[in-house]
Design a protein around this motif. Structure first.
Motif, mmCIF file in Angstrom:
data_model
loop_
_atom_site.group_PDB
_atom_site.id
_atom_site.type_symbol
_atom_site.label_atom_id
_atom_site.label_comp_id
_atom_site.label_asym_id
_atom_site.label_seq_id
_atom_site.Cartn_x
_atom_site.Cartn_y
_atom_site.Cartn_z
ATOM 1 N N ALA A 151 0.838 -1.198 0.000
ATOM 2 C CA ALA A 151 0.000 0.000 0.000
ATOM 3 C C ALA A 151 0.871 1.245 0.000
ATOM 4 C CB ALA A 151 -0.918 0.014 1.219
ATOM 5 N N VAL A 152 0.436 2.269 -0.731
ATOM 6 C CA VAL A 152 1.062 3.588 -0.651
ATOM 7 C C VAL A 152 0.057 4.519 0.011
ATOM 8 C CG1 VAL A 152 2.504 3.194 -2.675
ATOM 9 C CG2 VAL A 152 0.273 4.274 -2.960
ATOM 10 N N SER A 153 0.555 5.437 0.827
ATOM 11 C CA SER A 153 -0.349 6.341 1.538
ATOM 12 C C SER A 153 0.370 7.640 1.856
ATOM 13 C CB SER A 153 -0.869 5.689 2.828
ATOM 14 O OG SER A 153 0.202 5.327 3.671
ATOM 15 N N ARG A 154 -0.405 8.665 2.180
ATOM 16 C CA ARG A 154 0.156 9.964 2.550
ATOM 17 C C ARG A 154 0.943 9.827 3.849
ATOM 18 N NH1 ARG A 154 -5.471 12.941 4.472
ATOM 19 N NH2 ARG A 154 -5.875 11.549 6.244
ATOM 20 N N LYS A 155 1.850 10.800 4.083
ATOM 21 C CA LYS A 155 2.669 10.717 5.282
ATOM 22 C C LYS A 155 2.384 11.883 6.225
ATOM 23 C CE LYS A 155 7.341 10.161 7.053
ATOM 24 N NZ LYS A 155 8.800 10.224 6.811
ATOM 25 N N ASN A 156 3.053 13.016 6.012
ATOM 26 C CA ASN A 156 2.968 14.126 6.969
ATOM 27 C C ASN A 156 1.975 15.196 6.518
ATOM 28 O OD1 ASN A 156 5.005 13.024 8.651
ATOM 29 N ND2 ASN A 156 6.571 13.811 7.259
ATOM 30 N N THR A 157 0.825 14.769 6.078
ATOM 31 C CA THR A 157 -0.152 15.734 5.591
ATOM 32 C C THR A 157 -1.561 15.182 5.760
ATOM 33 O OG1 THR A 157 -0.884 16.986 3.640
ATOM 34 C CG2 THR A 157 0.021 14.806 3.240
ATOM 35 N N THR A 158 -2.520 16.087 5.856
ATOM 36 C CA THR A 158 -3.922 15.673 5.836
ATOM 37 C C THR A 158 -4.493 15.789 4.430
ATOM 38 O OG1 THR A 158 -4.615 17.924 6.425
ATOM 39 C CG2 THR A 158 -4.300 16.353 8.229
ATOM 40 N N MET A 160 -4.861 14.936 0.414
ATOM 41 C CA MET A 160 -4.813 13.719 -0.379
ATOM 42 C C MET A 160 -3.589 13.705 -1.284
ATOM 43 S SD MET A 160 -8.820 13.137 -1.334
ATOM 44 C CE MET A 160 -9.162 14.877 -1.514
ATOM 45 N N ILE A 161 -3.241 12.524 -1.739
ATOM 46 C CA ILE A 161 -2.175 12.370 -2.706
ATOM 47 C C ILE A 161 -2.773 11.877 -4.020
ATOM 48 C CG2 ILE A 161 -0.362 11.945 -1.004
ATOM 49 C CD1 ILE A 161 -0.688 8.946 -1.506
ATOM 50 N N THR A 162 -2.016 12.019 -5.088
ATOM 51 C CA THR A 162 -2.421 11.508 -6.390
ATOM 52 C C THR A 162 -1.520 10.333 -6.733
ATOM 53 O OG1 THR A 162 -3.129 13.706 -7.119
ATOM 54 C CG2 THR A 162 -2.748 12.057 -8.825
ATOM 55 N N VAL A 163 -2.126 9.209 -7.035
ATOM 56 C CA VAL A 163 -1.355 8.001 -7.357
ATOM 57 C C VAL A 163 -1.599 7.654 -8.825
ATOM 58 C CG1 VAL A 163 -0.815 5.636 -6.728
ATOM 59 C CG2 VAL A 163 -1.711 7.201 -4.991
ATOM 60 N N GLU A 164 -0.628 8.016 -9.656
ATOM 61 C CA GLU A 164 -0.718 7.694 -11.078
ATOM 62 C C GLU A 164 -0.453 6.202 -11.259
ATOM 63 O OE1 GLU A 164 2.199 8.422 -14.769
ATOM 64 O OE2 GLU A 164 1.404 10.287 -13.921
ATOM 65 N N THR A 165 -1.375 5.519 -11.911
ATOM 66 C CA THR A 165 -1.340 4.057 -11.973
ATOM 67 C C THR A 165 -1.300 3.568 -13.411
ATOM 68 O OG1 THR A 165 -2.641 3.995 -9.931
ATOM 69 C CG2 THR A 165 -2.508 1.954 -11.206
ATOM 70 N N ARG A 166 -0.345 2.705 -13.700
ATOM 71 C CA ARG A 166 -0.225 2.084 -15.024
ATOM 72 C C ARG A 166 -0.246 0.569 -14.871
ATOM 73 N NH1 ARG A 166 1.404 5.438 -19.139
ATOM 74 N NH2 ARG A 166 1.856 7.582 -18.478
ATOM 75 N N LEU A 167 -0.895 -0.112 -15.807
ATOM 76 C CA LEU A 167 -0.959 -1.568 -15.836
ATOM 77 C C LEU A 167 -0.311 -2.047 -17.123
ATOM 78 C CD1 LEU A 167 -4.651 -2.144 -14.648
ATOM 79 C CD2 LEU A 167 -2.582 -1.927 -13.256
ATOM 80 N N ASN A 168 0.769 -2.810 -16.987
ATOM 81 C CA ASN A 168 1.534 -3.271 -18.151
ATOM 82 C C ASN A 168 1.871 -2.106 -19.087
ATOM 83 O OD1 ASN A 168 1.495 -5.950 -17.259
ATOM 84 N ND2 ASN A 168 -0.418 -6.396 -18.344
ATOM 85 N N VAL A 234 3.607 8.670 -7.237
ATOM 86 C CA VAL A 234 2.858 9.472 -6.276
ATOM 87 C C VAL A 234 3.230 10.937 -6.394
ATOM 88 C CG1 VAL A 234 2.463 9.897 -3.812
ATOM 89 C CG2 VAL A 234 2.630 7.542 -4.673
ATOM 90 N N ASN A 235 2.211 11.783 -6.335
ATOM 91 C CA ASN A 235 2.403 13.231 -6.256
ATOM 92 C C ASN A 235 1.555 13.772 -5.109
ATOM 93 O OD1 ASN A 235 4.121 14.048 -8.629
ATOM 94 N ND2 ASN A 235 2.513 12.890 -9.692
ATOM 95 N N GLY A 236 2.040 14.819 -4.465
ATOM 96 C CA GLY A 236 1.294 15.420 -3.361
ATOM 97 C C GLY A 236 1.972 16.674 -2.866
ATOM 98 N N ARG A 237 1.384 17.303 -1.860
ATOM 99 C CA ARG A 237 1.934 18.542 -1.317
ATOM 100 C C ARG A 237 3.233 18.309 -0.552
ATOM 101 N NH1 ARG A 237 -3.413 21.809 0.963
ATOM 102 N NH2 ARG A 237 -4.471 22.005 -1.065
ATOM 103 N N GLU A 238 3.365 17.110 0.031
ATOM 104 C CA GLU A 238 4.598 16.763 0.737
ATOM 105 C C GLU A 238 5.591 16.107 -0.212
ATOM 106 O OE1 GLU A 238 5.177 17.572 3.905
ATOM 107 O OE2 GLU A 238 3.197 18.489 4.072
#
Length: 293
Positions: A151-158, A160-168, A234-238
């Motif tokens: 699992a990927v998740s946010r760390k030091n922020t409330t 949300m994060i953006t999780v760019e996802t690619r399959l094959n 992953v992209n986010g404010r942190e």
């Protein structure tokens, strides 16, 4: 027969189960019993003495015939880091709570051991996930696999994060959420289920991608074949985010690309003949317990 015993903690219920197991094995001929050193240290912290009739082993090898895990499902998840690709069958004695993987209750230890020594059991092969990162991260040099989920998740922020996802290598979507879970069928009754994912039978050759609290309500869990290679960015404010392999957590920077695929080995879980996944599912989730049924 060469048997290893493992536990993550040592409390009254663990001690009671351990005593039953050691006394049983003591009565058997040609059986060598070893406590994994990590477990022995926990025992020594509480009891200041070493258990009778057991040697200590730090690293397992292929000469072991069985590993007995005493605890809950989390203990089995930790136990697989000792087993890795050695093909040592694992049986779980449940002194924890729910117990989807550790299904042997303390009062049933002796009948379960009788069944094992008479070979009245079946093996459930469980696929795992493996992770690679670019750039490479030290945390995943050896223990780069998970039985339940990655699992990927946010760390030091409330935020949300953006999780760019690619399959094959094909773009799927960018999940705007608290994180994303990639789960095996074994892990489908864990974190993924809590986040709205489906229950998948263990023999299904699939994985499930489950967003964690997605902002877009149209985002739903997606079941994919386990031959799929999954790539996450992953992209986010942190600047950093968290990645967890079962209960093992590391911090990665946002420039890291994560690749997840099926591991090259599987884990063997022992199931007694009278047990089944559907029976465990019905009991643990209390299906059919409504008095109106």
């Amino acid at each position: 027969m060469k048997i290893a015993i493992f536990g993550q903690a040592f409390n009254l219920s663990t001690e009671e189960a351990l005593v039953i197991i050691l006394n049983y094995l003591k009565s058997k001929e040609n059986v060598s019993v070893y406590l994994i050193s990590e477990f022995n240290e926990k025992i020594h912290e509480e009891k200041q003495t070493n258990p009778d009739y057991a040697e200590i082993v730090t690293v397992l090898d292929a000469s072991f015939d069985l590993l007995i895990s005493i605890g809950g499902d989390g203990t089995i998840l930790r136990a697989i880091t000792h087993v890795q690709d050695l093909n040592i069958p694992i049986i779980g004695v449940n002194t924890g709570r729910l117990g989807f993987l550790a299904t042997i209750q303390s009062q049933a230890i002796v009948p379960a051991m009788d069944a094992i020594f008479s070979k009245a059991y079946k093996i459930s092969e469980r696929n795992l996930l493996a992770i690679e990162t670019s750039p490479k991260h030290d945390a995943f040099k050896t223990l780069n696999f998970a039985l339940n989920e990655i699992a990927v998740s946010r760390k030091n922020t409330t935020s949300m994060i953006t999780v760019e996802t690619r399959l094959n290598d094909e773009y799927l979507t960018s999940y705007w959420s608290d994180g994303l879970i990639v789960s095996t069928p074994t892990g489908s009754t864990g974190y993924s289920l809590s986040c709205g994912g489906p229950v998948i039978t263990p023999d299904t050759n699939s994985f499930v991608i489950t967003p964690i609290a997605p902002h877009n309500l149209s985002a739903r869990p997606l079941i994919i074949t386990d031959s799929t290679e999954i790539q996450l960015k992953v992209n986010g404010r942190e600047d950093n985010f968290l990645v967890s392999l079962d209960s093992r957590i590391a911090t990665l920077s946002n420039d890291t690309i994560i690749t997840i695929k099926k591991a090259s080995f599987s884990i063997k879980l022992i199931e007694l003949l009278e047990e089944s996944f559907l029976d465990t599912l019905r009991k643990k989730l209390l299906w059919g317990e409504d008095k109106r049924n």
